[in-house]
Scaffold this motif. Sequence first.
Motif, mmCIF file in Angstrom:
data_model
loop_
_atom_site.group_PDB
_atom_site.id
_atom_site.type_symbol
_atom_site.label_atom_id
_atom_site.label_comp_id
_atom_site.label_asym_id
_atom_site.label_seq_id
_atom_site.Cartn_x
_atom_site.Cartn_y
_atom_site.Cartn_z
ATOM 1 N N ARG A 13 1.229 -1.050 0.171
ATOM 2 C CA ARG A 13 -0.301 -0.066 0.013
ATOM 3 C C ARG A 13 0.906 1.296 0.120
ATOM 4 N NH1 ARG A 13 -3.146 -1.222 3.740
ATOM 5 N NH2 ARG A 13 -2.311 -0.653 5.500
ATOM 6 N N ARG A 16 2.522 1.733 -3.530
ATOM 7 C CA ARG A 16 1.107 2.568 -4.161
ATOM 8 C C ARG A 16 0.888 3.976 -3.900
ATOM 9 N NH1 ARG A 16 -3.910 3.923 -3.702
ATOM 10 N NH2 ARG A 16 -4.046 2.719 -1.879
ATOM 11 N N ARG A 17 1.071 4.534 -2.949
ATOM 12 C CA ARG A 17 0.234 5.583 -2.755
ATOM 13 C C ARG A 17 2.148 6.225 -3.090
ATOM 14 N NH1 ARG A 17 -2.575 4.733 3.330
ATOM 15 N NH2 ARG A 17 -4.430 4.295 2.539
ATOM 16 N N ARG A 21 -0.530 6.402 -7.786
ATOM 17 C CA ARG A 21 -1.783 4.940 -7.934
ATOM 18 C C ARG A 21 -2.845 4.843 -7.711
ATOM 19 N NH1 ARG A 21 0.136 6.061 -12.927
ATOM 20 N NH2 ARG A 21 2.669 5.374 -13.374
ATOM 21 N N THR A 22 -4.148 5.028 -8.231
ATOM 22 C CA THR A 22 -5.063 4.595 -7.402
ATOM 23 C C THR A 22 -5.337 2.915 -7.769
ATOM 24 O OG1 THR A 22 -6.315 3.813 -9.780
ATOM 25 C CG2 THR A 22 -6.174 6.888 -7.754
ATOM 26 N N GLN A 23 -6.333 2.046 -6.473
ATOM 27 C CA GLN A 23 -6.419 0.696 -6.433
ATOM 28 C C GLN A 23 -6.710 -0.028 -7.789
ATOM 29 O OE1 GLN A 23 -9.297 -0.038 -3.288
ATOM 30 N NE2 GLN A 23 -7.256 -0.098 -2.094
ATOM 31 N N VAL A 26 -3.537 0.185 -10.822
ATOM 32 C CA VAL A 26 -3.380 -0.631 -10.332
ATOM 33 C C VAL A 26 -4.065 -2.396 -11.202
ATOM 34 C CG1 VAL A 26 -1.809 -2.508 -8.726
ATOM 35 C CG2 VAL A 26 -1.918 0.201 -8.169
ATOM 36 N N VAL A 37 -7.215 -6.028 -5.240
ATOM 37 C CA VAL A 37 -6.695 -4.501 -5.146
ATOM 38 C C VAL A 37 -6.530 -4.204 -3.574
ATOM 39 C CG1 VAL A 37 -4.994 -2.746 -5.420
ATOM 40 C CG2 VAL A 37 -5.479 -4.019 -7.506
ATOM 41 N N GLU A 41 -4.837 -5.054 -0.136
ATOM 42 C CA GLU A 41 -4.230 -4.722 1.095
ATOM 43 C C GLU A 41 -4.806 -4.701 1.752
ATOM 44 O OE1 GLU A 41 -4.069 -0.259 -0.382
ATOM 45 O OE2 GLU A 41 -3.487 -0.537 -2.605
ATOM 46 N N LEU A 55 3.055 -6.166 -10.730
ATOM 47 C CA LEU A 55 3.329 -4.842 -10.175
ATOM 48 C C LEU A 55 4.293 -4.005 -10.011
ATOM 49 C CD1 LEU A 55 0.395 -6.915 -7.311
ATOM 50 C CD2 LEU A 55 -0.169 -5.232 -8.829
ATOM 51 N N TYR A 58 4.667 -1.447 -12.765
ATOM 52 C CA TYR A 58 4.015 -0.519 -12.424
ATOM 53 C C TYR A 58 4.854 0.001 -11.318
ATOM 54 C CZ TYR A 58 -0.370 2.200 -12.626
ATOM 55 O OH TYR A 58 -1.018 2.847 -13.163
ATOM 56 N N LEU A 59 4.313 0.193 -10.595
ATOM 57 C CA LEU A 59 4.849 0.769 -9.680
ATOM 58 C C LEU A 59 6.365 1.447 -9.125
ATOM 59 C CD1 LEU A 59 2.957 -0.890 -5.730
ATOM 60 C CD2 LEU A 59 2.137 0.916 -7.602
#
Length: 301
Positions: A13, A16-17, A21-23, A26, A37, A41, A55, A58-59
């Motif tokens: 999480r 991602r933040r 990026r939003t859930q 993702v 997603v 989390e 994943l 992407y992050l």
Amino acid sequence: MSPERTFDARKFRAARRAADRTQAQVGNAVGVNEAAVAKWEREMTTPPSEKLAALAAYLGAPIDKLFPRTGPATLADLRRDAGLTQQDAARVIGTRSSVPVRKAEGGKRRLADVYVPLLASAYGVTIAQLLAAQERSFRVDVPDPGASGDRPGTVAAPEAPAINPRSLAERIAFLLESSDARLDTTDAGLAVRGNMKVGRQVLTADLVAAMRSGNHAGGASEALEALAMALDAPPAFLTSDDESVHRVVSAARLLTSGVSGMAARGDGEALTPQMLDFINDTVAKIQSGLPKDQGSGRRPE
């Protein structure tokens, strides 16, 4: 047990933040919905292991930091890190069933030699690394060749991008690098050999030089065929734009040159006629557009 990568919901999480990026974003990136997603989390479920590499990419996080593994990789780990299922891997090696992949991953039966470079390419590792991972799948503790050098008797291979050369110049360079050391690879030498192979005057030293540099205009397929034959390669490797053909031929080329070198040192035997038939049959089917599980060629079990 395979040392699968660990998933930490809080760390995921935070990554991602940090990537802003939003859930939903993702989820779209890896082919799942936003709810999936959210469950990851909340520690309700974990992502499929085949999606961890995507994943992390992407992050923008190193996979070994975001999803660390507790030990050296097995065959299953390499496949998952490449984002492939067992059925995907079966398609890579051209079999209808995933049984060869599943048995190798389960420590039941080792991969046929002809499959090794194809999977190494698809997994983005060297042949030596794939063979080491295979040994671990059979509960044999071996070091990672990537960290300590290739094990004696294994065939080293470049990383995945190099095994699938794209441009004409790259493909010719690949053939030159993997050709028999006794071959005359001068422009004039290749022109003479290519003309002898096709039985007519097609190549000149200047034309070979132009093709090497990538300046040769497309369309003169007979010249490309002659050059490929001069380098003991299937003409399709130079005449076709199909990347599937390039991948199969280049992987097979690496295996051929590597195993031949091992045989010369007394470390093993050269490729069998059956293996060579399989390689040529696979290329022919790709060119003709037929599914690779049809036709007369018989795959190794």
